[in-house]
Design a protein around this motif. Structure first.
Motif, PDB file in Angstrom:
ATOM      1  N   ASP A 399      11.737   6.738  -4.304  1.00  0.00           N
ATOM      2  CA  ASP A 399      11.329   8.156  -4.470  1.00  0.00           C
ATOM      3  C   ASP A 399      10.976   8.851  -3.125  1.00  0.00           C
ATOM      4  N   LEU A 400      11.041   9.966  -3.011  1.00  0.00           N
ATOM      5  CA  LEU A 400      11.029  10.872  -2.013  1.00  0.00           C
ATOM      6  C   LEU A 400      10.084  11.668  -2.564  1.00  0.00           C
ATOM      7  N   LYS A 401       9.217  12.317  -1.542  1.00  0.00           N
ATOM      8  CA  LYS A 401       8.361  13.657  -1.907  1.00  0.00           C
ATOM      9  C   LYS A 401       8.283  14.737  -0.651  1.00  0.00           C
ATOM     10  N   ARG A 408       6.078  24.036   6.431  1.00  0.00           N
ATOM     11  CA  ARG A 408       7.479  23.157   6.326  1.00  0.00           C
ATOM     12  C   ARG A 408       7.299  22.013   5.387  1.00  0.00           C
ATOM     13  N   TYR A 409       8.217  21.138   5.228  1.00  0.00           N
ATOM     14  CA  TYR A 409       8.270  19.891   4.275  1.00  0.00           C
ATOM     15  C   TYR A 409       8.024  18.717   5.202  1.00  0.00           C
ATOM     16  N   GLU A 410       7.087  17.893   4.981  1.00  0.00           N
ATOM     17  CA  GLU A 410       7.131  16.603   5.506  1.00  0.00           C
ATOM     18  C   GLU A 410       7.720  15.694   4.513  1.00  0.00           C
ATOM     19  N   LEU A 411       8.753  14.749   4.981  1.00  0.00           N
ATOM     20  CA  LEU A 411       9.224  13.957   4.103  1.00  0.00           C
ATOM     21  C   LEU A 411       8.331  12.548   3.719  1.00  0.00           C
ATOM     22  N   ARG A 412       8.093  12.082   2.552  1.00  0.00           N
ATOM     23  CA  ARG A 412       7.434  11.053   2.279  1.00  0.00           C
ATOM     24  C   ARG A 412       8.236  10.022   1.251  1.00  0.00           C
ATOM     25  N   VAL A 413       7.750   8.751   1.698  1.00  0.00           N
ATOM     26  CA  VAL A 413       8.837   7.636   0.882  1.00  0.00           C
ATOM     27  C   VAL A 413       7.789   6.625   0.095  1.00  0.00           C
ATOM     28  N   LYS A 414       8.268   6.408  -0.966  1.00  0.00           N
ATOM     29  CA  LYS A 414       7.687   5.462  -1.883  1.00  0.00           C
ATOM     30  C   LYS A 414       8.769   4.277  -2.545  1.00  0.00           C
ATOM     31  N   GLY A 415       8.578   3.235  -2.510  1.00  0.00           N
ATOM     32  CA  GLY A 415       9.314   2.296  -3.240  1.00  0.00           C
ATOM     33  C   GLY A 415       9.446   0.856  -2.733  1.00  0.00           C
ATOM     34  N   PRO A 416      10.071   0.047  -3.449  1.00  0.00           N
ATOM     35  CA  PRO A 416       9.974  -1.572  -3.182  1.00  0.00           C
ATOM     36  C   PRO A 416      10.550  -2.020  -1.696  1.00  0.00           C
ATOM     37  N   THR A 417      11.229  -1.051  -0.985  1.00  0.00           N
ATOM     38  CA  THR A 417      11.442  -1.483   0.548  1.00  0.00           C
ATOM     39  C   THR A 417      10.322  -1.017   1.497  1.00  0.00           C
ATOM     40  N   LEU A 418       9.373  -0.543   0.932  1.00  0.00           N
ATOM     41  CA  LEU A 418       8.294  -0.068   1.807  1.00  0.00           C
ATOM     42  C   LEU A 418       7.545  -0.940   2.094  1.00  0.00           C
ATOM     43  N   SER A 431      -3.021   2.119  11.168  1.00  0.00           N
ATOM     44  CA  SER A 431      -2.569   2.192   9.926  1.00  0.00           C
ATOM     45  C   SER A 431      -3.565   2.852   8.944  1.00  0.00           C
ATOM     46  N   ALA A 432      -4.348   3.659   9.528  1.00  0.00           N
ATOM     47  CA  ALA A 432      -5.455   3.992   8.681  1.00  0.00           C
ATOM     48  C   ALA A 432      -4.834   5.228   7.812  1.00  0.00           C
ATOM     49  N   ASP A 433      -3.966   5.959   8.413  1.00  0.00           N
ATOM     50  CA  ASP A 433      -3.424   7.071   7.717  1.00  0.00           C
ATOM     51  C   ASP A 433      -2.063   7.123   7.311  1.00  0.00           C
ATOM     52  N   LEU A 434      -1.295   6.038   7.073  1.00  0.00           N
ATOM     53  CA  LEU A 434       0.024   5.783   6.954  1.00  0.00           C
ATOM     54  C   LEU A 434       0.430   6.436   5.522  1.00  0.00           C
ATOM     55  N   PHE A 435      -0.423   6.254   4.484  1.00  0.00           N
ATOM     56  CA  PHE A 435       0.044   6.543   3.276  1.00  0.00           C
ATOM     57  C   PHE A 435      -0.881   7.778   2.708  1.00  0.00           C
ATOM     58  N   ASP A 436      -0.416   8.538   1.786  1.00  0.00           N
ATOM     59  CA  ASP A 436      -1.057   9.371   1.149  1.00  0.00           C
ATOM     60  C   ASP A 436      -1.655   8.863  -0.138  1.00  0.00           C
ATOM     61  N   ASP A 437      -2.547   9.700  -0.853  1.00  0.00           N
ATOM     62  CA  ASP A 437      -3.169   9.280  -2.194  1.00  0.00           C
ATOM     63  C   ASP A 437      -2.271   8.575  -3.179  1.00  0.00           C
ATOM     64  N   GLU A 438      -0.980   8.982  -3.000  1.00  0.00           N
ATOM     65  CA  GLU A 438      -0.278   8.680  -4.163  1.00  0.00           C
ATOM     66  C   GLU A 438       0.741   7.306  -3.641  1.00  0.00           C
ATOM     67  N   GLY A 439       0.396   6.749  -2.533  1.00  0.00           N
ATOM     68  CA  GLY A 439       1.046   5.759  -2.204  1.00  0.00           C
ATOM     69  C   GLY A 439       2.490   6.001  -1.355  1.00  0.00           C
ATOM     70  N   TYR A 440       2.751   7.287  -1.107  1.00  0.00           N
ATOM     71  CA  TYR A 440       3.872   7.864  -0.487  1.00  0.00           C
ATOM     72  C   TYR A 440       3.653   7.501   1.217  1.00  0.00           C
ATOM     73  N   TYR A 441       4.811   6.826   1.803  1.00  0.00           N
ATOM     74  CA  TYR A 441       4.431   6.772   3.340  1.00  0.00           C
ATOM     75  C   TYR A 441       4.798   8.050   3.915  1.00  0.00           C
ATOM     76  N   ARG A 442       4.021   8.487   4.995  1.00  0.00           N
ATOM     77  CA  ARG A 442       3.896   9.662   5.672  1.00  0.00           C
ATOM     78  C   ARG A 442       4.818   9.491   6.767  1.00  0.00           C
ATOM     79  N   THR A 443       6.115  10.008   6.773  1.00  0.00           N
ATOM     80  CA  THR A 443       7.475   9.672   8.027  1.00  0.00           C
ATOM     81  C   THR A 443       6.980  10.543   9.010  1.00  0.00           C
ATOM     82  N   GLY A 444       6.227  11.633   8.909  1.00  0.00           N
ATOM     83  CA  GLY A 444       6.175  12.721   9.993  1.00  0.00           C
ATOM     84  C   GLY A 444       7.301  13.605  10.493  1.00  0.00           C
ATOM     85  N   ASP A 445       8.312  13.582   9.688  1.00  0.00           N
ATOM     86  CA  ASP A 445       9.465  13.909   9.842  1.00  0.00           C
ATOM     87  C   ASP A 445       9.611  15.234   8.941  1.00  0.00           C
ATOM     88  N   ALA A 446       9.920  16.452   9.510  1.00  0.00           N
ATOM     89  CA  ALA A 446      10.412  17.365   8.718  1.00  0.00           C
ATOM     90  C   ALA A 446      11.791  17.585   8.068  1.00  0.00           C
TER      91      ALA A 446
END
Length: 594
Positions: A399-401, A408-418, A431-446
């Motif tokens: 899943d992507l968000k 801009r849009y930051e790409l965030r990633v969620k799934g079993p490979t995470l 590690s403190a701010d790697l994931f958002d409240d929904e468990g998506y990984y914040r890539t830092g990429d636009a």
């Protein structure tokens, strides 16, 4: 001659939410996801026991040595039992310091059979470093108990730097003064008992299989735990889009990338095993000194797929355009080629397509791979045609968000490979701010859509959000897009460009030419940038000053990561005098002005 590859057309399900975020998911169905990589290995070993698992040269230009799937499984079972005999419990970790090799491949399979993770470490931390600080961090943070090396003589200084960490060494050959190492041959000769099978049966999708280290360009490398599902789901994803269809053949793969990187250590390794193919270790690299070895290997090995960085394709095109026999050997079995790490210049894509037409009679598919150590692949452009800056769409099961951030849009990633939500090992602050409240990984990429009205045309990588900047006018500079467009427009003149201008009135550039000895270099660079500027509109798209850098980018100083990528922040900091000259009224060096 191979038949053209068939992949499904691009497709995506899009959900626009009230908060402005956009969710993306693939509608493609997943095939069966296996229990673990060792189980995938055993399926192949049962079906094709005599096929070659791995090959490598005994010396540069020397004969090949190899091992079959049957013999590799026997060695892996013996090694797994030896690890169990050392008292290592499920969840423990071993490290491997050396480059890809047959023995490295056996250890990668064997550790996981015993429920133990392997942590491959960049060779640079052992052989190029003088203080071995990053190497020690790569052993301490994951808690490695056993350290493997291919050549104890070569890695002697690195082994001595780890001697106080209470680790046991295993060496394929050689000796390090003052260091005791168990011979690899003795380890794999261990008679496996029933505990190996019990450990394999107990493997779960969330069990840590590998610990990969981030590049360490901004400090100590971060140890990233990767679950079994990181590889098993990826194998199923690649099956779902048809990239494991090799017409019943066991694919031949020439591997030049290190196993400490996700492309070689996870993606290529697992997919070749699933397809029952052979990994040929390439002792060359895309450097002037070592690329001739890659060329020599490609005269003997005709791969079924090939993935490298754009620079590697530039050098490969140069060689194939001058040698039809090499071109034909390269494309003979090829089903597709791919790239990652940077955008493939359109000019290079056109050269590759022309070469494939000459060799095959049709254009070979070129795919782009986008991912990270923390989750492997978030997107893949698995269809042909279109722009080379498109990084694709989500693979099935991921899943992507697209989260709005500063326009801009930051790409965030969620799934079993995470990676697990617990984050990097031994690095709570990072590690403190790697994931958002929904468990998506914040890539830092636009990212943004190639066509907002047609999301199925894929996402475009817009660079690192932290690398972009604003001029004093408040104008936003999209660094990645401008850099790529300039390099592409000036091709093949410029090898690298670092853009500068934070809180300045204009954009400046530090540029590295592909050939520093080119006659009339200053005039050529001046002409190329002036021509580029003429086609641009607005201050955010024009280069007003530039300096031709003569000092090569430095690995030791962190300007280049162990993956060969640049670190713009490190470069701007280390070369702050040059950056200042780009905007000075009286610069101290030769500044090109436009």
């Amino acid at each position: 001659m191979t038949t053209p590859l068939r992949t499904p057309p691009p497709s995506v399900e899009v959900d626009h939410r009230a908060d402005g975020s956009i969710l993306l998911r693939s509608p493609l169905p997943l095939p069966r996801v296996r229990q673990s990589l060792p189980h995938i290995f055993d399926e192949t070993a049962d079906a094709h026991p005599d096929r070659l698992f791995m090959r490598q040269r005994t010396a540069p230009g020397g004969p090949w040595r190899d091992i079959s799937y049957r013999d590799a499984r026997r060695a892996a079972n013996g090694l797994a039992q030896w690890l169990i005999d050392q008292g290592l419990q499920p969840g423990a970790c071993v490290a491997y310091l050396s480059a890809p090799s047959i023995e490295h491949g056996i250890v990668a399979v064997a550790t996981q059979r015993a429920g133990i993770a392997i942590a491959p470490v960049s060779v640079a931390y052992s052989l190029l470093s003088t203080d071995h600080a990053k190497l020690r961090a790569c052993i301490v943070k994951p808690g490695a108990k056993i350290v493997f090396v291919d050549d104890a003589t070569m890695f002697g200084p690195a082994m001595r730097a780890l001697a106080d960490l209470d680790v046991k060494f295993v060496a394929v050959k050689g000796a390090a003064e003052g260091i005791e190492a168990v011979p690899f041959a003795e380890v794999i000769a261990t008679e496996p008992g029933p505990e190996v099978a019990r450990r394999m049966a107990a493997i779960t999708p969330d069990m840590t299989a590998r610990i990969m280290h981030t590049s360490g360009s901004t400090g100590s490398p971060k140890a990233t735990p990767q679950p079994q599902s990181n590889m098993t789901l990826t194998v199923a994803q690649i099956e779902a889009i048809g990239l494991l269809d090799f017409g019943g053949e066991g694919p031949q793969h020439l591997e030049a990338m290190p196993f400490s990187h996700i492309m070689a250590g996870n993606f290529n390794f697992a997919n070749v095993i699933r397809a029952g193919g052979t990994i040929h270790i390439d002792d060359g690299k895309p450097t002037p000194e070592l690329f001739p070895r890659t060329i020599a290997n490609l005269r003997e090995v005709s791969p079924h797929f090939f993935i490298t960085v754009p620079l590697g394709y530039v050098m490969l095109c140069d060689a194939m355009e001058a040698d039809d026999a090499l071109r034909d050997s390269f494309f003979r079995n090829m089903r597709y080629i791919g790239f990652g790490g940077a955008v493939l210049p359109e000019a290079v894509k056109d050269r590759l397509l022309a070469l494939s037409r000459a060799a095959l009679g049709h254009e070979l598919p070129i795919f782009s791979f986008y991912g990270a150590t923390e989750y492997l692949f978030g997107t893949l452009k698995y269809w042909t045609g279109g722009r080379t800056d498109v990084i694709g769409l989500p693979l099935p099961g991921t899943d992507l968000k697209m989260q709005p951030v500063d326009g801009r849009y930051e790409l965030r990633v969620k799934g079993p490979t995470l990676m697990p939500r617990s984050g990097y090992l031994g690095a709570p602050e990072a590690s403190a701010d790697l994931f958002d409240d929904e468990g998506y990984y914040r890539t830092g990429d636009a990212v943004h859509f190639a066509d907002p009205d047609k999301p199925e045309e894929g996402l475009v990588f817009g660079g690192r959000i932290a690398d972009d900047f604003k001029l004093t006018s408040g104008t936003f500079v999209s660094v990645n897009a401008l850099r790529n467009d300039l390099i592409d427009a000036a091709a093949p003149l410029l090898r690298e460009v670092v853009l500068c201008g934070l809180n300045e009135a204009h954009v400046g550039a530090l540029v590295w030419p592909s050939d520093p000895g080119l006659p009339d270099l200053r005039e050529r660079v001046t002409g190329a940038i002036a021509t580029f500027n003429a086609g641009q509109s607005g201050s955010s798209r024009r280069i007003k000053t530039a300096i031709i850098e003569t000092q090569p980018l430095s690995f030791d100083a962190g300007e280049l990561t162990d993956k060969g990528n640049i670190s713009p922040r490190v470069i701007r900091s280390r070369r702050s005098d040059a950056v200042a000259d780009l905007f000075a009224d009286a610069p101290t060096r030769d500044v090109l002005a436009f």
